[in-house]
Each structure stands twice: as structure tokens, then as C-alpha cells.
Design a protein around this motif. Structure first.
Motif, PDB file in Angstrom:
ATOM      1  N   ARG A 111       0.826  -1.207   0.000  1.00  8.55           N
ATOM      2  CA  ARG A 111       0.000   0.000   0.000  1.00  8.55           C
ATOM      3  C   ARG A 111       0.861   1.258   0.000  1.00  8.55           C
ATOM      4  NH1 ARG A 111      -2.624  -0.821   4.586  1.00  8.55           N
ATOM      5  NH2 ARG A 111      -3.882  -2.403   3.555  1.00  8.55           N
ATOM      6  N   ALA A 112       1.922   1.241   0.808  1.00  6.62           N
ATOM      7  CA  ALA A 112       2.771   2.427   0.923  1.00  6.62           C
ATOM      8  C   ALA A 112       3.574   2.693  -0.346  1.00  6.62           C
ATOM      9  CB  ALA A 112       3.717   2.273   2.112  1.00  6.62           C
ATOM     10  N   ALA A 113       4.056   1.622  -0.992  1.00  5.07           N
ATOM     11  CA  ALA A 113       4.918   1.780  -2.162  1.00  5.07           C
ATOM     12  C   ALA A 113       4.134   1.812  -3.475  1.00  5.07           C
ATOM     13  CB  ALA A 113       5.949   0.648  -2.200  1.00  5.07           C
ATOM     14  N   GLY A 114       2.881   1.440  -3.430  1.00  6.73           N
ATOM     15  CA  GLY A 114       2.108   1.385  -4.665  1.00  6.73           C
ATOM     16  C   GLY A 114       2.534   0.237  -5.551  1.00  6.73           C
ATOM     17  N   VAL A 115       2.854  -0.906  -4.938  1.00  5.32           N
ATOM     18  CA  VAL A 115       3.271  -2.088  -5.694  1.00  5.32           C
ATOM     19  C   VAL A 115       2.378  -3.254  -5.293  1.00  5.32           C
ATOM     20  CG1 VAL A 115       5.660  -1.293  -5.845  1.00  5.32           C
ATOM     21  CG2 VAL A 115       4.978  -2.794  -3.952  1.00  5.32           C
ATOM     22  N   ARG A 116       2.513  -4.358  -6.011  1.00  5.06           N
ATOM     23  CA  ARG A 116       1.750  -5.562  -5.691  1.00  5.06           C
ATOM     24  C   ARG A 116       2.711  -6.731  -5.549  1.00  5.06           C
ATOM     25  NH1 ARG A 116      -3.540  -7.963  -8.906  1.00  5.06           N
ATOM     26  NH2 ARG A 116      -3.907  -9.748  -7.517  1.00  5.06           N
ATOM     27  N   PHE A 117       2.657  -7.406  -4.405  1.00  2.18           N
ATOM     28  CA  PHE A 117       3.524  -8.562  -4.186  1.00  2.18           C
ATOM     29  C   PHE A 117       2.960  -9.783  -4.917  1.00  2.18           C
ATOM     30  CE2 PHE A 117       5.185  -5.928  -0.849  1.00  2.18           C
ATOM     31  CZ  PHE A 117       6.515  -6.319  -0.751  1.00  2.18           C
ATOM     32  N   SER A 118       3.868 -10.499  -5.577  1.00  2.00           N
ATOM     33  CA  SER A 118       3.475 -11.717  -6.288  1.00  2.00           C
ATOM     34  C   SER A 118       3.172 -12.856  -5.316  1.00  2.00           C
ATOM     35  CB  SER A 118       4.594 -12.151  -7.238  1.00  2.00           C
ATOM     36  OG  SER A 118       4.961 -11.099  -8.099  1.00  2.00           O
ATOM     37  N   GLY A 119       3.854 -12.844  -4.165  1.00  2.00           N
ATOM     38  CA  GLY A 119       3.641 -13.915  -3.209  1.00  2.00           C
ATOM     39  C   GLY A 119       4.498 -13.746  -1.974  1.00  2.00           C
ATOM     40  N   ALA A 120       4.270 -14.634  -1.025  1.00  4.54           N
ATOM     41  CA  ALA A 120       5.043 -14.677   0.216  1.00  4.54           C
ATOM     42  C   ALA A 120       5.727 -16.033   0.301  1.00  4.54           C
ATOM     43  CB  ALA A 120       4.132 -14.461   1.420  1.00  4.54           C
ATOM     44  N   VAL A 121       6.985 -16.027   0.744  1.00  5.96           N
ATOM     45  CA  VAL A 121       7.769 -17.254   0.842  1.00  5.96           C
ATOM     46  C   VAL A 121       8.328 -17.378   2.256  1.00  5.96           C
ATOM     47  CG1 VAL A 121       9.759 -18.533  -0.039  1.00  5.96           C
ATOM     48  CG2 VAL A 121       8.400 -17.114  -1.600  1.00  5.96           C
ATOM     49  N   VAL A 122       8.113 -18.524   2.878  1.00  6.77           N
ATOM     50  CA  VAL A 122       8.696 -18.814   4.187  1.00  6.77           C
ATOM     51  C   VAL A 122       9.792 -19.853   3.983  1.00  6.77           C
ATOM     52  CG1 VAL A 122       8.288 -19.634   6.529  1.00  6.77           C
ATOM     53  CG2 VAL A 122       6.506 -18.333   5.330  1.00  6.77           C
ATOM     54  N   VAL A 123      11.020 -19.509   4.410  1.00  5.23           N
ATOM     55  CA  VAL A 123      12.178 -20.380   4.219  1.00  5.23           C
ATOM     56  C   VAL A 123      12.538 -21.038   5.550  1.00  5.23           C
ATOM     57  CG1 VAL A 123      14.521 -20.539   3.341  1.00  5.23           C
ATOM     58  CG2 VAL A 123      13.014 -18.730   2.513  1.00  5.23           C
ATOM     59  N   LEU A 124      12.673 -22.362   5.532  1.00  2.00           N
ATOM     60  CA  LEU A 124      12.990 -23.123   6.730  1.00  2.00           C
ATOM     61  C   LEU A 124      14.191 -24.036   6.476  1.00  2.00           C
ATOM     62  CD1 LEU A 124       9.331 -24.149   7.609  1.00  2.00           C
ATOM     63  CD2 LEU A 124      10.690 -22.415   8.782  1.00  2.00           C
ATOM     64  N   PRO A 125      14.908 -24.436   7.519  1.00  2.29           N
ATOM     65  CA  PRO A 125      16.024 -25.385   7.340  1.00  2.29           C
ATOM     66  C   PRO A 125      15.541 -26.665   6.673  1.00  2.29           C
ATOM     67  CG  PRO A 125      16.087 -24.428   9.548  1.00  2.29           C
ATOM     68  CD  PRO A 125      14.780 -23.996   8.932  1.00  2.29           C
ATOM     69  N   ASP A 126      16.378 -27.243   5.856  1.00  3.99           N
ATOM     70  CA  ASP A 126      16.001 -28.438   5.093  1.00  3.99           C
ATOM     71  C   ASP A 126      15.471 -29.557   5.980  1.00  3.99           C
ATOM     72  OD1 ASP A 126      16.968 -26.952   3.024  1.00  3.99           O
ATOM     73  OD2 ASP A 126      18.409 -28.432   2.311  1.00  3.99           O
ATOM     74  N   ASP A 127      16.088 -29.753   7.142  1.00  5.70           N
ATOM     75  CA  ASP A 127      15.712 -30.869   8.006  1.00  5.70           C
ATOM     76  C   ASP A 127      14.372 -30.663   8.706  1.00  5.70           C
ATOM     77  OD1 ASP A 127      17.959 -32.541   7.590  1.00  5.70           O
ATOM     78  OD2 ASP A 127      19.159 -31.246   8.875  1.00  5.70           O
ATOM     79  N   ASP A 128      13.818 -29.455   8.644  1.00  8.21           N
ATOM     80  CA  ASP A 128      12.602 -29.158   9.403  1.00  8.21           C
ATOM     81  C   ASP A 128      11.329 -29.257   8.575  1.00  8.21           C
ATOM     82  OD1 ASP A 128      14.255 -28.786  11.508  1.00  8.21           O
ATOM     83  OD2 ASP A 128      14.044 -26.601  11.616  1.00  8.21           O
ATOM     84  N   VAL A 129      11.466 -29.600   7.284  1.00 10.38           N
ATOM     85  CA  VAL A 129      10.285 -29.753   6.428  1.00 10.38           C
ATOM     86  C   VAL A 129      10.359 -31.092   5.708  1.00 10.38           C
ATOM     87  CG1 VAL A 129       9.854 -27.297   6.069  1.00 10.38           C
ATOM     88  CG2 VAL A 129      11.452 -28.476   4.568  1.00 10.38           C
ATOM     89  N   LEU A 130       9.201 -31.708   5.495  1.00 15.16           N
ATOM     90  CA  LEU A 130       9.153 -32.989   4.785  1.00 15.16           C
ATOM     91  C   LEU A 130       9.084 -32.795   3.282  1.00 15.16           C
ATOM     92  CD1 LEU A 130       6.708 -35.032   7.046  1.00 15.16           C
ATOM     93  CD2 LEU A 130       9.188 -35.311   6.805  1.00 15.16           C
ATOM     94  N   GLN A 131       8.622 -31.637   2.855  1.00  9.32           N
ATOM     95  CA  GLN A 131       8.430 -31.333   1.438  1.00  9.32           C
ATOM     96  C   GLN A 131       9.238 -30.095   1.096  1.00  9.32           C
ATOM     97  OE1 GLN A 131       4.300 -31.436   0.383  1.00  9.32           O
ATOM     98  NE2 GLN A 131       4.599 -30.346  -1.553  1.00  9.32           N
ATOM     99  N   ALA A 132      10.100 -30.184   0.082  1.00  9.68           N
ATOM    100  CA  ALA A 132      11.002 -29.075  -0.243  1.00  9.68           C
ATOM    101  C   ALA A 132      10.246 -27.818  -0.659  1.00  9.68           C
ATOM    102  CB  ALA A 132      11.982 -29.488  -1.342  1.00  9.68           C
ATOM    103  N   ILE A 133       9.158 -27.983  -1.400  1.00 12.56           N
ATOM    104  CA  ILE A 133       8.340 -26.850  -1.849  1.00 12.56           C
ATOM    105  C   ILE A 133       6.883 -27.189  -1.594  1.00 12.56           C
ATOM    106  CG2 ILE A 133       7.672 -25.376  -3.781  1.00 12.56           C
ATOM    107  CD1 ILE A 133      10.339 -26.109  -5.122  1.00 12.56           C
ATOM    108  N   ASP A 134       6.238 -26.400  -0.763  1.00 13.72           N
ATOM    109  CA  ASP A 134       4.830 -26.634  -0.431  1.00 13.72           C
ATOM    110  C   ASP A 134       4.058 -25.337  -0.688  1.00 13.72           C
ATOM    111  OD1 ASP A 134       2.420 -27.482   0.500  1.00 13.72           O
ATOM    112  OD2 ASP A 134       3.030 -27.760   2.585  1.00 13.72           O
ATOM    113  N   GLU A 135       3.401 -25.273  -1.850  1.00  9.30           N
ATOM    114  CA  GLU A 135       2.593 -24.105  -2.185  1.00  9.30           C
ATOM    115  C   GLU A 135       1.225 -24.297  -1.549  1.00  9.30           C
ATOM    116  OE1 GLU A 135       2.667 -23.440  -6.379  1.00  9.30           O
ATOM    117  OE2 GLU A 135       4.846 -23.194  -6.447  1.00  9.30           O
TER     118      GLU A 135
END
Length: 316
Positions: free
Chosen positions: A242-266
Motif C-alpha cells: 500500500r505504501a509503495a504502490g506495488v503488488r507482491f506476487s507472493g510470500a515465501v517462508v524459508v525453513l532449514p532443510d531438516d525441518d520440512v518434509l516437502q522441499a516446496i509446499d505451495e
């Protein structure tokens, strides 16, 4: 695994004291395998942790090496100190000094706010003032309160993400440690990274919860997860958009490899924003191709978005 300031030690994962004898260790290992096996209702991520713990302390030589590392790893004591070349203007360290490839344009200092806060609190907790010999000593870190270790763990996570983004190349621009508009700078209420490139504009959260993490109803859950990190990230991106007048394509949460069962979970959209939960090793692929269904952006649009963000971004 086991080299994060928040990680349980191999002994804690197996449910024994570090002084346990060999037979007690074996019994504990077999018991934990039965308790955590996915076929009997256990958690697959914890099951993998149990196996890794046994690799670290299951025989005498590995256990001796692990113990020398203060319980953080079998090969060496971890180094929690900042990269040697980190400073006010952060630059990702190069693994090979002969590597002359252009890096992503970088603004701000990844992990900077959390490292400063960590140093304040570890000195206060240790009661040694500014003369603390080594605030990153693994034995000291491991004995510190959870909230203090959490600050350092997240700083390390942000720095690791920054190194991945830097290798994306000159077509990308990243802003680190961004304070959302209308929220006070210098607080933990921030956007860890904003990444702009041909695949879109993404807000990135770097986290280390110290253990396995899952997704339920569009939010992260796990023993170390407090609050609603996905919803909070999306809310901050909406303020920035809103402040910059832009639109974000998406949000990404990055976690250590050992802490997730699936490398990419949309996981779908949260308040209209596409969200992906990714392992650190998969982050580069996600930022290069974008989240599924999100359109790429062209040269003039990238330039316009970059200019708007440069005029709006303030650092924590």
C-alpha cells in the motif's frame, strides 16, 4: 540438524542423559524408533531426527567427536559468529575468490537487527557486560535462555537466505531487514527480505524454529512455532504494498532443510496472497521460476517497482 542454536541435542532427541552408557543409548534408540515410526502413527520428521541422532552418537568414535563439539555436531564445533566481511553494507561471502559472477543487488543488513539484540541480551544474561570474551561460544549459546538463542538462530537463518539470494545474479534486487510502514523501525516486527526479479516481487521470511514444522489451514504449526508467522508476513506485505504502490506476487517462508518434509509446499492464498513454504536448498528454484500461477514481470515493470521500493523502504 543439531547445529542450530535452537536444536535439541542428539541425547535430547533420544531421550537420555549425555552420561548414558552404551546399552542405555541403544535401548533409547530402539524405543524412539518405535514411538516415531510413521507406520505406527509417529511423525516422519521426528523419525528422521532420531535416525540422525543415532548416527551422531551411536558408536564410540562418533560420540566422542560429538561431545567435543558441545553437542552441536559430529565434525566440528559450529561457528555462530558473523561472516568476516559483513558490515553496514552487507556482501555475501564468496566460496571461491575466483568467482567473479555478478551478484544480486543487495540493500540492508540481513540478520543485523537480531544480531544486535542477541548481543545485548547475551551480555545482560551472562552478567559480564561488554567484556564477554566470546558471545558466540557454542557452550555459552547452548546454555542461554530460549528467547536469546532464538534471536541468534533467526539471524543465522536470515544470513543463510541472503547468501542464496545473492547467487541469483544481477537480475535480482533484495532489501533486507525492512521495517513495514506505520510500524516502528528497530523492532522485531519487520520483513526479513523483499526480493524483486523476473519471476515477480516476493516477501520472504527466514525462520528456524529448532525442529520439524508442518502446515495446517494456511499456517505453520510445530513445537517451536509461536503466533501466526504466515499471517503476520502477509499483513506486513500488505502494508508495504500500500505504501509503495506495488503488488507482491507472493510470500515465501524459508525453513532449514531438516525441518520440512516437502522441499516446496505451495499452500494456496492467505488473504489473497499466494504463499509457499520452502526448504532453504529449494529457495533458489522458487525465486527463479516463481510460485505456480504467478505471472512474470518485464523490464520496464521491474524498473518501476524497484524505483517505488527504493523510495519507500526503511530499514529496521
Amino acid at each position: 540438524m543439531f547445529d542450530s542454536p535452537l536444536s535439541a541435542s542428539a541425547y535430547e532427541v533420544l531421550g537420555v542423559e549425555p552420561t548414558a552408557d552404551e546399552e542405555s543409548l541403544k535401548r533409547a534408540y530402539r524405543l524412539r524408533l518405535r514411538q516415531t515410526h510413521p507406520d505406527t502413527g509417529g511423525d516422519a520428521a521426528v523419525f528422521i531426527q532420531v535416525q540422525r541422532a543415532w548416527e551422531l552418537v551411536g558408536d564410540a568414535s562418533a560420540r566422542a567427536a560429538y561431545d567435543r563439539g558441545h553437542g552441536f555436531g559430529a565434525s566440528a564445533t559450529p561457528d555462530f559468529s558473523p561472516a568476516p566481511d559483513s558490515g553496514v553494507t552487507w556482501r555475501a561471502p564468496r566460496a571461491d575468490s575466483r568467482d567473479t559472477r555478478p551478484r544480486a543487488r543487495s540493500h540492508g543488513h540481513p540478520g543485523g537487527w537480531r544480531r544486535e539484540r542477541y548481543l545485548e541480551l547475551i551480555r545482560e544474561w551472562a552478567g559480564r557486560g561488554v567484556d564477554l570474551p566470546d558471545p558466540y561460544d557454542p557452550a555459552l549459546v547452548r546454555s542461554a535462555p530460549h528467547d536469546v538463542r532464538r534471536l541468534l538462530a533467526d539471524a543465522l537463518a536470515e544470513e543463510a537466505t541472503a547468501r542464496v539470494i545473492a547467487d541469483l545474479g544481477m537480475g535480482y534486487t533484495v532489501w533486507h531487514d525492512v521495517a513495514p510502514p506505520a510500524r516502528g523501525g528497530g523492532s522485531d516486527d519487520k520483513i526479513d527480505h523483499i526480493v524483486l526479479g523476473p519471476s515477480g516481487l516476493y516477501g520472504v521470511l527466514s525462520e528456524d524454529f529448532g525442529g520439524p514444522v508442518r502446515v495446517r489451514r494456511g499456517e505453520l504449526i510445530g513445537d517451536g512455532v509461536a503466533g501466526a508467522p504466515v499471517a503476520d508476513l502477509v499483513a506486513r506485505l500488505r502494508l508495504m504494498a500500500r505504501a509503495a504502490g506495488v503488488r507482491f506476487s507472493g510470500a515465501v517462508v524459508v525453513l532449514p532443510d531438516d525441518d520440512v518434509l516437502q522441499a516446496i509446499d505451495e499452500i494456496g492464498k492467505v488473504r489473497g496472497t499466494p504463499v509457499a513454504i520452502v526448504s532453504r536448498s529449494a529457495l533458489s528454484a522458487v525465486l527463479r521460476r516463481g510460485i505456480t500461477g504467478v505471472r512474470s514481470i518485464g523490464g520496464n515493470e521491474v524498473f518501476d517497482v524497484r524505483t517505488r521500493l527504493q523510495q519507500t523502504v526503511r530499514f529496521a
